[in-house]
Design an enzyme around this catalytic site. Structure first.
Site, PDB file in Angstrom:
ATOM      1  CG  HIS A  59      37.572  47.017  44.249  1.00  0.00           C
ATOM      2  ND1 HIS A  59      38.051  45.753  44.518  1.00  0.00           N
ATOM      3  CD2 HIS A  59      36.659  46.878  43.245  1.00  0.00           C
ATOM      4  CE1 HIS A  59      37.461  44.885  43.706  1.00  0.00           C
ATOM      5  NE2 HIS A  59      36.619  45.548  42.932  1.00  0.00           N
ATOM      6  CG  ASP A 106      39.510  42.069  44.902  1.00  0.00           C
ATOM      7  OD1 ASP A 106      39.147  41.259  45.775  1.00  0.00           O
ATOM      8  OD2 ASP A 106      39.107  42.023  43.721  1.00  0.00           O
ATOM      9  CE  LYS A 107      44.710  47.129  43.968  1.00  0.00           C
ATOM     10  NZ  LYS A 107      46.070  46.659  44.212  1.00  0.00           N
ATOM     11  CD  GLU A 163      48.286  35.729  50.222  1.00  0.00           C
ATOM     12  OE1 GLU A 163      47.493  36.536  49.697  1.00  0.00           O
ATOM     13  OE2 GLU A 163      49.348  35.370  49.694  1.00  0.00           O
ATOM     14  CD  GLU A 172      52.428  30.711  54.052  1.00  0.00           C
ATOM     15  OE1 GLU A 172      51.238  30.350  54.114  1.00  0.00           O
ATOM     16  OE2 GLU A 172      52.903  31.361  53.111  1.00  0.00           O
ATOM     17  CE  LYS A 230      35.820  46.800  38.749  1.00  0.00           C
ATOM     18  NZ  LYS A 230      35.266  45.440  38.495  1.00  0.00           N
ATOM     19  CG  PHE A 233      28.171  51.230  42.854  1.00  0.00           C
ATOM     20  CD1 PHE A 233      28.083  50.197  43.779  1.00  0.00           C
ATOM     21  CD2 PHE A 233      29.437  51.584  42.387  1.00  0.00           C
ATOM     22  CE1 PHE A 233      29.211  49.542  44.239  1.00  0.00           C
ATOM     23  CE2 PHE A 233      30.574  50.938  42.838  1.00  0.00           C
ATOM     24  CZ  PHE A 233      30.468  49.922  43.762  1.00  0.00           C
ATOM     25  CG  ASP A 236      32.554  41.290  45.265  1.00  0.00           C
ATOM     26  OD1 ASP A 236      32.446  40.109  45.641  1.00  0.00           O
ATOM     27  OD2 ASP A 236      33.179  41.621  44.237  1.00  0.00           O
ATOM     28  CB  ALA A 237      34.288  38.501  49.473  1.00  0.00           C
ATOM     29  NE  ARG A 296      39.229  38.521  44.582  1.00  0.00           N
ATOM     30  CZ  ARG A 296      38.031  38.157  45.060  1.00  0.00           C
ATOM     31  NH1 ARG A 296      37.616  36.906  44.926  1.00  0.00           N
ATOM     32  NH2 ARG A 296      37.265  39.046  45.654  1.00  0.00           N
ATOM     33  CE  LYS A 297      39.663  44.114  40.807  1.00  0.00           C
ATOM     34  NZ  LYS A 297      39.218  42.748  41.120  1.00  0.00           N
ATOM     35  CE  LYS A 337      52.988  36.801  46.835  1.00  0.00           C
ATOM     36  NZ  LYS A 337      52.996  36.324  45.438  1.00  0.00           N
ATOM     37  CE  LYS A 376      57.820  35.442  51.052  1.00  0.00           C
ATOM     38  NZ  LYS A 376      58.493  35.643  52.351  1.00  0.00           N
ATOM     39  CG  ASP A 403      55.520  35.939  42.828  1.00  0.00           C
ATOM     40  OD1 ASP A 403      55.929  35.531  41.734  1.00  0.00           O
ATOM     41  OD2 ASP A 403      54.799  35.271  43.580  1.00  0.00           O
TER      42      ASP A 403
END
Length: 385
Positions: free
Chosen positions: A25, A27-28, A53, A66, A176, A240, A248-249, A254-255, A275, A279, A281
């Site tokens: 996918h 995003d992955k 990123e 960064e 998915k 598909f 798709d970008a 995003r997941k 990260k 961090k 997060d």
């Protein structure tokens, strides 16, 4: 009076759904590239501070963020290796590891942030940012994860295995899943619906695809939760073929619900991939899951949410609480005291306790960061109490 409604305590029927995505996918792909960069830097320089990123689209990977490190990473080769390993090895599917263009716009971490993090000892190290982090555990599965996300990950991981083993070699990397589980009196009973989006070769028809996926994937993965009443939807649009970054970008982070508890537990909002563990997060969320899992494993509750909050540059947590949703065998306040007696929540000590300055992150970028006992990650261990 606590009016919180939980899956565990609710005495009615409900249906809860979670989704997952395959490693192909968009995003992955981005998450895996960001964590591959992190891993390579930590391998060479464990003190690397990384916020990487990634953006992917047709024929292009853009890497920014960064980063401060003494390491050297050949980014173009690393990106192409990741893309190849995922399975984008055919020029005709719109994203090809041999000719993908890699753009690098990385710059050094802000000195304003660094001065709050770079302190002598783990006790003094401040959080790399403010934020709230949650951990969750429930006794519905062996890994103490919610059942819907566990099954959804099983389906996407299974699609990848069927593709890579060439058992269903017409499958392509993107895909998915979504699983809806019916609960009665807070306990999972059966799968009501299963949705799969499976990228495939042009020549494969929908009927063949659905038949194969039910037999080779859905029934084995869901086991007794799959019944003759379970509704199965495969490729709801009917086709598909165009997928991945060509369709798709994709973007790092995003997941985040796929990465965590499928929506069953709370989420603070911060992404993990790319990260380094300074961090919070990332490290704070891992600590919260570790605490939650050990609370349930100790028998003190059958379901629990844990929250840890931090302020940038400050070592001591901003706040900490445990919510067992009325399932505890001892008071929540007593559980909080037991946790704080055993586990130091200052960021530097969390990193030290969970041994997080290691190149262990790329495998977590797919199929969830939690419940991953297959990876032997420290935050899934049951050794706190």
């Amino acid at each position: 009076m606590d009016n919180h409604i939980s899956v565990e305590t609710m005495s009615r029927k409900l249906v809860f759904s979670s989704e997952s995505v395959t490693e192909g996918h968009p995003d992955k792909i981005a998450d895996q590239i960001s964590d591959a960069v992190l891993d390579e830097m930590l391998k060479q320089d464990p003190q690397s501070r990384v916020a990487c990123e990634t953006f992917v689209t047709t024929g292009l990977v853009l890497i920014g963020g960064e980063i401060s490190t003494e390491s050297y990473v050949p980014l173009t080769q690393l990106v192409r290796d990741v893309v190849k390993d995922i399975g984008y090895v055919h020029p005709d599917i719109g994203f090809y590891y041999k000719d993908v263009t890699v753009l690098n716009v990385i710059h050094e971490q802000s000195v304003d942030i660094a001065q709050g993090v770079l302190r002598g000892s783990p006790e003094e190290q401040g959080a790399g940012d403010q934020g709230i982090m949650f951990g969750y555990a429930v006794d519905h599965t062996d890994t103490l994860m919610p059942l819907p996300i566990t099954l959804a990950h099983g389906l996407t991981k299974g699609m990848s295995k069927l593709r890579k083993s060439k058992k269903l070699e017409y499958l392509r990397p993107d895909g998915k899943s979504q699983v809806a589980i019916k609960y009665v009196d807070g306990k999972p009973q059966e799968a009501v619906k299963v949705v799969l989006a499976a990228q495939h070769a042009e020549e494969v028809g929908l009927e063949k695809l659905k038949e194969d996926l039910i037999e080779e994937l859905i029934q084995p993965t869901l086991g007794d939760y799959f019944t003759d009443k379970t509704q199965v939807i495969v490729n709801g649009t009917g086709k598909f073929v165009i997928g991945g970054p060509h369709g798709d970008a994709g973007l790092t982070g995003r997941k985040i619900i796929v990465d965590t508890y499928g929506g069953a537990g709370y989420h603070g909002g911060g992404a993990f991939s790319g990260k380094d563990p300074s961090k919070v997060d990332r490290s704070g969320s891992y600590a919260a899951r570790y605490i939650a899992k050990n609370i349930v494993d100790a028998g003190w509750a059958s379901e629990v949410n844990v929250q840890i909050a931090y302020s940038i540059g400050v070592a001591e947590p901003f706040s900490f609480y445990v919510d067992t949703k009325g399932t505890a065998t001892i008071p929540d306040e007593e559980i909080e005291k037991k946790v704080l007696k055993e586990f130091d929540l200052r960021p530097g000590k969390v990193v030290e306790w969970l041994d997080l300055k290691r190149p262990i992150y790329k495998p977590t970028a797919t199929y969830g960061h939690f419940g991953r006992e297959d990876l032997n990650v420290s935050w899934e261990k049951r050794d706190l109490f």
